[in-house]
Design a protein around this motif. Structure first.
Motif, PDB file in Angstrom:
ATOM      1  N   ILE A  99       8.105  -1.517  48.399  1.00 62.17           N
ATOM      2  CA  ILE A  99       9.433  -1.969  48.801  1.00 62.17           C
ATOM      3  C   ILE A  99      10.261  -2.395  47.592  1.00 62.17           C
ATOM      4  CG2 ILE A  99      10.682  -3.731  50.119  1.00 62.17           C
ATOM      5  CD1 ILE A  99       8.258  -3.793  52.040  1.00 62.17           C
ATOM      6  N   VAL A 100       9.653  -3.209  46.722  1.00 59.34           N
ATOM      7  CA  VAL A 100      10.373  -3.731  45.556  1.00 59.34           C
ATOM      8  C   VAL A 100      10.773  -2.601  44.610  1.00 59.34           C
ATOM      9  CG1 VAL A 100      10.138  -5.156  43.481  1.00 59.34           C
ATOM     10  CG2 VAL A 100       9.371  -6.037  45.682  1.00 59.34           C
ATOM     11  N   CYS A 101       9.855  -1.673  44.383  1.00 64.56           N
ATOM     12  CA  CYS A 101      10.166  -0.561  43.475  1.00 64.56           C
ATOM     13  C   CYS A 101      11.300   0.304  44.032  1.00 64.56           C
ATOM     14  CB  CYS A 101       8.921   0.289  43.228  1.00 64.56           C
ATOM     15  SG  CYS A 101       7.713  -0.506  42.135  1.00 64.56           S
ATOM     16  N   GLY A 102      11.327   0.484  45.347  1.00 64.88           N
ATOM     17  CA  GLY A 102      12.424   1.239  45.965  1.00 64.88           C
ATOM     18  C   GLY A 102      13.762   0.563  45.757  1.00 64.88           C
ATOM     19  N   ILE A 103      13.795  -0.755  45.939  1.00 64.39           N
ATOM     20  CA  ILE A 103      15.042  -1.511  45.748  1.00 64.39           C
ATOM     21  C   ILE A 103      15.482  -1.472  44.285  1.00 64.39           C
ATOM     22  CG2 ILE A 103      16.069  -3.815  45.846  1.00 64.39           C
ATOM     23  CD1 ILE A 103      14.225  -4.350  48.273  1.00 64.39           C
ATOM     24  N   MET A 104      14.524  -1.646  43.373  1.00 66.73           N
ATOM     25  CA  MET A 104      14.859  -1.650  41.950  1.00 66.73           C
ATOM     26  C   MET A 104      15.330  -0.276  41.482  1.00 66.73           C
ATOM     27  SD  MET A 104      14.584  -4.739  40.974  1.00 66.73           S
ATOM     28  CE  MET A 104      14.645  -4.584  39.188  1.00 66.73           C
ATOM     29  N   TYR A 105      14.764   0.784  42.058  1.00 65.48           N
ATOM     30  CA  TYR A 105      15.225   2.120  41.679  1.00 65.48           C
ATOM     31  C   TYR A 105      16.668   2.346  42.148  1.00 65.48           C
ATOM     32  CZ  TYR A 105      15.386   7.160  41.016  1.00 65.48           C
ATOM     33  OH  TYR A 105      15.739   8.421  40.601  1.00 65.48           O
ATOM     34  N   ALA A 106      16.990   1.832  43.322  1.00 61.47           N
ATOM     35  CA  ALA A 106      18.372   1.921  43.801  1.00 61.47           C
ATOM     36  C   ALA A 106      19.313   1.166  42.853  1.00 61.47           C
ATOM     37  CB  ALA A 106      18.476   1.362  45.216  1.00 61.47           C
ATOM     38  N   LEU A 133       8.030   0.961  36.312  1.00 54.97           N
ATOM     39  CA  LEU A 133       6.688   1.520  36.481  1.00 54.97           C
ATOM     40  C   LEU A 133       5.596   0.452  36.375  1.00 54.97           C
ATOM     41  CD1 LEU A 133       7.050   4.801  34.363  1.00 54.97           C
ATOM     42  CD2 LEU A 133       6.967   4.613  36.857  1.00 54.97           C
ATOM     43  N   SER A 134       5.894  -0.628  35.678  1.00 56.34           N
ATOM     44  CA  SER A 134       4.882  -1.675  35.493  1.00 56.34           C
ATOM     45  C   SER A 134       4.819  -2.669  36.647  1.00 56.34           C
ATOM     46  CB  SER A 134       5.158  -2.444  34.192  1.00 56.34           C
ATOM     47  OG  SER A 134       6.259  -3.329  34.324  1.00 56.34           O
ATOM     48  N   LEU A 135       5.811  -2.656  37.546  1.00 57.49           N
ATOM     49  CA  LEU A 135       5.885  -3.670  38.599  1.00 57.49           C
ATOM     50  C   LEU A 135       4.664  -3.680  39.528  1.00 57.49           C
ATOM     51  CD1 LEU A 135       9.657  -3.740  39.630  1.00 57.49           C
ATOM     52  CD2 LEU A 135       8.371  -5.452  38.355  1.00 57.49           C
ATOM     53  N   PRO A 136       4.137  -2.533  39.995  1.00 50.38           N
ATOM     54  CA  PRO A 136       2.946  -2.604  40.868  1.00 50.38           C
ATOM     55  C   PRO A 136       1.777  -3.319  40.213  1.00 50.38           C
ATOM     56  CG  PRO A 136       3.925  -0.415  40.964  1.00 50.38           C
ATOM     57  CD  PRO A 136       4.627  -1.145  39.863  1.00 50.38           C
ATOM     58  N   PHE A 137       1.612  -3.151  38.903  1.00 53.34           N
ATOM     59  CA  PHE A 137       0.503  -3.804  38.209  1.00 53.34           C
ATOM     60  C   PHE A 137       0.703  -5.315  38.143  1.00 53.34           C
ATOM     61  CE2 PHE A 137       0.622   0.568  36.785  1.00 53.34           C
ATOM     62  CZ  PHE A 137      -0.711   0.945  36.935  1.00 53.34           C
TER      63      PHE A 137
END
Length: 452
Positions: A99-106, A133-137
């Motif tokens: 969810i967070v990566c989707g928002i940040m990509y937007a 790319l590092s956020l999931p880690f």
């Protein structure tokens, strides 16, 4: 008993604080290395770091929902169930990462619409993608860290953070400046070093958890258990309010960075320097606040509300001492701090101008950190969302615009708004904690009149 609370909090909290100091050193190293490479890159890093820090702090808040659950189970001696809860926490954090990566990509796709200086965009975009790319880690590491802190094994996360940050700093030096045959990548090199260190920290936790004897009882529960609706729902009920509260607090700084960007590149570079300095204080206070949360969750299982109050008060006294120890040298060095990060004299002068409003909010910051963690320890997290909204969105951000633009105080005016928001948040958290502990204590006495 009071002395035992001081000893216990310091024993639990100091390893967390030391680990946080490692993060602080990394933040300083990043800012110093990038700043001396280029003040333009320093300004670009300011904006991107503030946006990514918002996502990271929000996600870290979600992981904090694991701490009171693990603390209670560990206090009961149920290690297998603790391992099963960790499994559920990793599942929940993976979903949040998507969810967070989707928002940040937007957000990345709309960088050019946010009114930032045009010359910064070529530096912002590649750096933003690597940090994304590092956020999931970061989320997976947070789950393991809250687990180990919750079982009072705080030294593990300390060594993980220190080791990862040393590797990050070495990677920064090599990739920013192009050493050992690597190309000179500048700000992008700092991002790649951060990505690599975050991957390695998660890998180290996986090795420790799955291949060492110390975690065998927890590993049994982790492998034999399953992702179940009950634990998943509990972690989400606790995690989302904490994430929202911490996210709104960080948003007040991140959205202020956008306003600072309207003023210009010099103001944005000085803002990044002051954010690096502010993290020194915030991370240290938060390390002690985490210990307060763990200790309170243990005593909550014992229904010992008198000691719950004592722990919260003791924690705040320790944080007050920490405030004095950080604020005095920062004030004395106010004219020199900017020069540590950049050779730009205009940035250094602007940093010195905002030190006073920065110091004014330290008491409020310490107050809100301590009692926010105290509320997490008793799992009373939902009201904090409303309190955070009032403090940061109703008070802090509007005052930042009023002082900075309407009154024409510039970046100093934007920083002047923070003491109002943080202090109001701290007062509301304190009053809620006092009310809730009194209510829980009275309820226990009514149900068990002879309980002692």
């Amino acid at each position: 008993m009071k002395q035992s609370h001081y000893r216990a909090l310091l024993s639990l909290g100091l390893p967390i604080v030391i680990g946080q100091i490692g993060v602080i050193i990394l933040g300083f190293a990043d800012t110093i290395m990038v700043g001396h490479h280029s003040s333009t890159e320093l300004a670009a890093a300011s904006f991107v770091n503030n946006m990514c820090n918002l996502a990271i702090i929000f996600s870290t808040g979600f992981a904090y929902g694991l701490t009171p659950v693990v603390g209670r189970l560990f206090g009961e001696g149920n290690k297998e169930k603790t391992g099963e809860v960790l499994r559920n926490s990793l599942s929940a954090n993976t979903l949040l990462a998507l969810i967070v990566c989707g928002i940040m990509y937007a957000l990345y796709l709309n960088l050019h619409r946010l009114g930032q200086p045009e010359e910064l965009l070529p530096y912002m975009r590649p750096y933003f993608i690597v940090l994304l790319l590092s956020l999931p880690f970061v989320l997976w590491f947070n789950a393991f860290k809250q687990f180990s802190d919750g079982i009072t094994d705080t030294k593990v996360s300390m060594w993980m953070l220190l080791g990862g940050n040393v590797l990050n700093i070495i990677g920064n030096y090599i990739l920013i400046y192009g050493k050992l045959g690597f190309p000179e990548l500048g700000l992008l090199g700092a991002g790649i070093a951060t990505l690599a260190s975050r991957i390695l920290m998660v890998a180290a936790y996986l090795v420790l958890f799955f291949f060492t004897a110390r975690y065998k009882p927890f590993r049994v529960g982790f492998l034999a258990g399953k992702t179940n609706k009950e634990d998943f729902s509990l972690l989400n009920r606790l995690g989302w309010p904490i994430a929202a509260q911490m996210g709104m607090e960080t948003a007040s700084f991140s959205l202020s960075a956008i306003m600072v960007g309207w003023l210009g590149s010099t103001e944005l570079a000085s803002y990044q320097v002051m954010i690096a300095v502010s993290q020194v204080c915030f991370m240290m206070y938060y390390g002690m606040g985490a210990a307060v949360s763990v200790r309170i969750s243990n005593f909550l299982g014992l229904h010992d509300f008198a000691n719950i109050r004592r722990i919260a008060n003791t924690g705040f006294r320790i944080i007050l001492v920490m405030i004095a120890c950080t604020s005095i040298p920062i004030y004395l060095l106010r004219n020199d701090i900017g020069g540590w990060f950049t050779d730009d004299a205009a940035v250094s002068l602007m940093v010195a101008q905002v030190i006073i409003p920065f110091l004014l909010y330290q008491f409020g910051d310490g107050l809100q950190i301590n009692f926010a963690n105290a509320l997490r320890g008793i799992a009373d997290v939902r009201p904090m969302m409303l309190f955070a909204f009032i403090a940061y969105f109703v008070i802090s951000l509007p005052l930042g615009y009023l002082f900075g633009f309407t009154l024409g105080w510039g970046i100093t005016g934007i920083w002047t708004a923070f003491p109002f928001g943080l202090t109001c948040a701290g007062i509301m958290y304190y009053l809620r904690f006092r009310y809730k502990v009194k209510t829980l204590g009275n309820k226990l006495l009514n149900e068990y009149p002879h309980f002692t």
